[in-house]
Design a protein around this motif. Structure first.
Motif, PDB file in Angstrom:
ATOM      1  N   SER A   9      34.551  38.107  36.773  1.00 54.00           N
ATOM      2  CA  SER A   9      35.676  38.698  37.491  1.00 54.00           C
ATOM      3  C   SER A   9      36.778  37.658  37.593  1.00 54.00           C
ATOM      4  O   SER A   9      36.558  36.552  38.098  1.00 54.00           O
ATOM      5  CB  SER A   9      35.246  39.137  38.901  1.00 54.00           C
ATOM      6  OG  SER A   9      34.359  40.233  38.838  1.00 54.00           O
ATOM      7  N   ILE A  10      37.952  38.011  37.114  1.00 55.36           N
ATOM      8  CA  ILE A  10      39.069  37.075  37.038  1.00 55.36           C
ATOM      9  C   ILE A  10      40.115  37.449  38.082  1.00 55.36           C
ATOM     10  O   ILE A  10      40.528  38.615  38.165  1.00 55.36           O
ATOM     11  CB  ILE A  10      39.690  37.113  35.621  1.00 55.36           C
ATOM     12  CG1 ILE A  10      38.653  36.651  34.587  1.00 55.36           C
ATOM     13  CG2 ILE A  10      40.948  36.268  35.551  1.00 55.36           C
ATOM     14  CD1 ILE A  10      39.093  36.836  33.144  1.00 55.36           C
ATOM     15  N   PRO A  11      40.568  36.491  38.907  1.00 57.38           N
ATOM     16  CA  PRO A  11      41.592  36.803  39.910  1.00 57.38           C
ATOM     17  C   PRO A  11      42.871  37.322  39.260  1.00 57.38           C
ATOM     18  O   PRO A  11      43.367  36.751  38.292  1.00 57.38           O
ATOM     19  CB  PRO A  11      41.830  35.454  40.601  1.00 57.38           C
ATOM     20  CG  PRO A  11      40.589  34.663  40.340  1.00 57.38           C
ATOM     21  CD  PRO A  11      40.114  35.093  38.979  1.00 57.38           C
ATOM     22  N   ASN A  12      43.395  38.424  39.803  1.00 55.15           N
ATOM     23  CA  ASN A  12      44.668  38.980  39.357  1.00 55.15           C
ATOM     24  C   ASN A  12      45.612  38.967  40.556  1.00 55.15           C
ATOM     25  O   ASN A  12      45.387  38.211  41.505  1.00 55.15           O
ATOM     26  CB  ASN A  12      44.452  40.389  38.786  1.00 55.15           C
ATOM     27  CG  ASN A  12      45.515  40.816  37.792  1.00 55.15           C
ATOM     28  OD1 ASN A  12      46.701  40.807  38.092  1.00 55.15           O
ATOM     29  ND2 ASN A  12      45.090  41.203  36.591  1.00 55.15           N
ATOM     30  N   TRP A  15      43.746  41.905  43.069  1.00 58.34           N
ATOM     31  CA  TRP A  15      42.469  42.521  42.705  1.00 58.34           C
ATOM     32  C   TRP A  15      41.818  41.651  41.638  1.00 58.34           C
ATOM     33  O   TRP A  15      42.316  40.556  41.332  1.00 58.34           O
ATOM     34  CB  TRP A  15      42.681  43.951  42.189  1.00 58.34           C
ATOM     35  CG  TRP A  15      43.709  44.050  41.091  1.00 58.34           C
ATOM     36  CD1 TRP A  15      43.535  43.827  39.756  1.00 58.34           C
ATOM     37  CD2 TRP A  15      45.092  44.371  41.255  1.00 58.34           C
ATOM     38  NE1 TRP A  15      44.710  43.988  39.070  1.00 58.34           N
ATOM     39  CE2 TRP A  15      45.685  44.330  39.967  1.00 58.34           C
ATOM     40  CE3 TRP A  15      45.887  44.708  42.347  1.00 58.34           C
ATOM     41  CZ2 TRP A  15      47.046  44.592  39.750  1.00 58.34           C
ATOM     42  CZ3 TRP A  15      47.244  44.969  42.134  1.00 58.34           C
ATOM     43  CH2 TRP A  15      47.797  44.915  40.851  1.00 58.34           C
ATOM     44  N   LYS A  16      40.720  42.099  41.102  1.00 60.58           N
ATOM     45  CA  LYS A  16      39.993  41.343  40.088  1.00 60.58           C
ATOM     46  C   LYS A  16      40.062  42.052  38.737  1.00 60.58           C
ATOM     47  O   LYS A  16      40.024  43.277  38.664  1.00 60.58           O
ATOM     48  CB  LYS A  16      38.520  41.178  40.489  1.00 60.58           C
ATOM     49  CG  LYS A  16      38.294  40.428  41.803  1.00 60.58           C
ATOM     50  CD  LYS A  16      38.575  38.954  41.660  1.00 60.58           C
ATOM     51  CE  LYS A  16      38.164  38.207  42.929  1.00 60.58           C
ATOM     52  NZ  LYS A  16      38.408  36.754  42.823  1.00 60.58           N
ATOM     53  N   THR A  17      40.148  41.255  37.696  1.00 60.66           N
ATOM     54  CA  THR A  17      40.067  41.763  36.327  1.00 60.66           C
ATOM     55  C   THR A  17      38.652  41.559  35.825  1.00 60.66           C
ATOM     56  O   THR A  17      38.114  40.448  35.897  1.00 60.66           O
ATOM     57  CB  THR A  17      41.058  41.025  35.409  1.00 60.66           C
ATOM     58  OG1 THR A  17      42.387  41.408  35.748  1.00 60.66           O
ATOM     59  CG2 THR A  17      40.809  41.350  33.941  1.00 60.66           C
ATOM     60  N   SER A  18      38.040  42.616  35.325  1.00 62.91           N
ATOM     61  CA  SER A  18      36.695  42.522  34.767  1.00 62.91           C
ATOM     62  C   SER A  18      36.787  42.140  33.294  1.00 62.91           C
ATOM     63  O   SER A  18      37.563  42.739  32.535  1.00 62.91           O
ATOM     64  CB  SER A  18      35.971  43.864  34.919  1.00 62.91           C
ATOM     65  OG  SER A  18      34.684  43.796  34.337  1.00 62.91           O
ATOM     66  N   SER A  71      44.213  46.229  34.270  1.00 57.93           N
ATOM     67  CA  SER A  71      44.314  46.583  35.688  1.00 57.93           C
ATOM     68  C   SER A  71      44.415  48.090  35.841  1.00 57.93           C
ATOM     69  O   SER A  71      45.031  48.767  35.013  1.00 57.93           O
ATOM     70  CB  SER A  71      45.562  45.935  36.299  1.00 57.93           C
ATOM     71  OG  SER A  71      45.439  44.533  36.339  1.00 57.93           O
ATOM     72  N   SER A  76      37.979  47.001  36.031  1.00 56.35           N
ATOM     73  CA  SER A  76      38.916  46.152  36.762  1.00 56.35           C
ATOM     74  C   SER A  76      39.406  46.856  38.019  1.00 56.35           C
ATOM     75  O   SER A  76      39.322  48.080  38.152  1.00 56.35           O
ATOM     76  CB  SER A  76      40.107  45.777  35.874  1.00 56.35           C
ATOM     77  OG  SER A  76      39.723  44.847  34.875  1.00 56.35           O
ATOM     78  N   TYR A  99      42.555  31.844  33.694  1.00 51.22           N
ATOM     79  CA  TYR A  99      41.117  31.647  33.946  1.00 51.22           C
ATOM     80  C   TYR A  99      40.431  30.889  32.814  1.00 51.22           C
ATOM     81  O   TYR A  99      39.788  29.861  33.048  1.00 51.22           O
ATOM     82  CB  TYR A  99      40.454  33.006  34.141  1.00 51.22           C
ATOM     83  CG  TYR A  99      38.951  32.933  34.288  1.00 51.22           C
ATOM     84  CD1 TYR A  99      38.362  32.596  35.503  1.00 51.22           C
ATOM     85  CD2 TYR A  99      38.126  33.196  33.199  1.00 51.22           C
ATOM     86  CE1 TYR A  99      36.982  32.526  35.637  1.00 51.22           C
ATOM     87  CE2 TYR A  99      36.740  33.130  33.324  1.00 51.22           C
ATOM     88  CZ  TYR A  99      36.179  32.794  34.535  1.00 51.22           C
ATOM     89  OH  TYR A  99      34.809  32.727  34.655  1.00 51.22           O
TER      90      TYR A  99
END
Length: 313
Positions: A9-12, A15-18, A71, A76, A99
């Protein structure tokens, strides 16, 4: 040898990006690898072609590959769901690079990008606006802004904007959201509607076991599509596209316009090194998963990436 995939999970923005990280065979986290960000088509997800076809092949060739969900789509985060907004779609690439360039086994100076269909044009735009990408590959790239102004609006963009405005007002006042499906429900329905290869083959890919995936919705929130009407994936390409560019496209045109878009970006890009590779007799969706078409594409893509990103160190 089995493929190694790590889901992260990447910080956006909020929210988070999968994303799935596809690791090369005999992966060694003490080495430095070139990396490729892989972007899925419009209304798709990372499990469809960007990950399971191109991501897998690039990882097997020695690259760390990050296939991510846009997104508001796939796994995500972001609400409301099913937004297809080019500005967010391109912004996603930047957060993914934020990331992966911190990963100890990725060389931050050797990151490239590949995208398929709408993801291909988004990848091109991301490369024009984020110079951390050292090279770019567009597989049958489709410019979502042009597509929205033309086929997706019935060639009446101003009329579509009027309808989107009315629908968004309705939703803001508590009305039901209108989630439109880009495709007919079955291949039979598609064939009754049209003989266009893009629509028929898209339905065959997304609505059957061939490419169907739980998160590949092929849907869009109509009232939020207005952002795409003024967007052009190739805006200022003559000046800002400075990175090596490879566009791969089939010679059979369809209503989604990737044949036209691939030729346009090849002509307009300011890249000193650019190549348009056209596959005779190949349609848009054969480049998603048809073994022969994909192999021909990869025979161009992998040497291009190795030339500009190098090998494992």
């Amino acid at each position: 040898m089995s493929e190694t995939i790590k889901t992260v999970s990447i910080p956006n923005i909020a929210w988070k990006t999968s994303a799935d990280i596809h690791l090369p065979p005999n992966f060694d986290d003490k080495k430095k690898y070139p990396a490729v960000v892989s972007a899925h088509p419009i209304g798709s997800c990372k499990e469809q072609t960007s990950g399971n076809v191109y991501g897998k092949a690039m990882a097997e060739a020695g690259f760390v590959v990050v296939a991510f969900d846009a997104s508001f789509q796939g796994a995500s985060g972001g609400k409301p769901r099913f937004i297809e907004n080019p500005e967010f779609r391109v912004s996603d690439f930047r957060f993914v690079v934020d990331y992966i360039q911190t990963l100890p086994y990725v060389d931050p100076e050797r990151i490239g990008v590949l995208g398929i269909c709408g993801g291909g044009a988004y990848a091109i735009n991301a490369t024009m606006t984020d110079y951390r990408f050292k090279c770019c590959v567009g597989i049958t790239p489709a410019n979502f802004g042009r597509l929205t102004r033309e086929a997706f609006s019935g060639f009446d963009p101003a009329g579509s904007l009027e309808k989107m405005a009315a629908q968004r007002t309705l939703e803001a006042q508590g009305g039901d959201r209108f989630v439109m499906n880009y495709l007919p429900p079955t291949v039979e329905d598609a064939k009754k509607m049209t003989s266009d290869p893009d629509i028929v083959e898209a339905t065959d890919y997304y609505k059957t076991g061939r490419g169907q995936a739980p998160c590949g919705a092929t849907s869009a929130l109509f009232s939020f599509n207005s952002a795409a009407l003024t967007w052009d994936a190739f805006n200022h390409a003559e000046i800002l596209m400075t990175r090596p560019l490879l566009a791969v496209v089939g010679s059979v045109p369809g209503s989604f316009g990737s044949f036209r878009d691939a030729h346009e970006i090849h002509a307009r890009a300011g890249s000193k090194e650019k190549r348009l590779f056209e596959l005779p007799g190949v349609t848009h969706y054969k480049l998603y998963d048809d073994p022969k078409a994909v192999k021909a594409a990869l025979d161009e893509v992998l040497p291009f990436l190795k030339k500009h990103l190098g090998e494992i160190r």
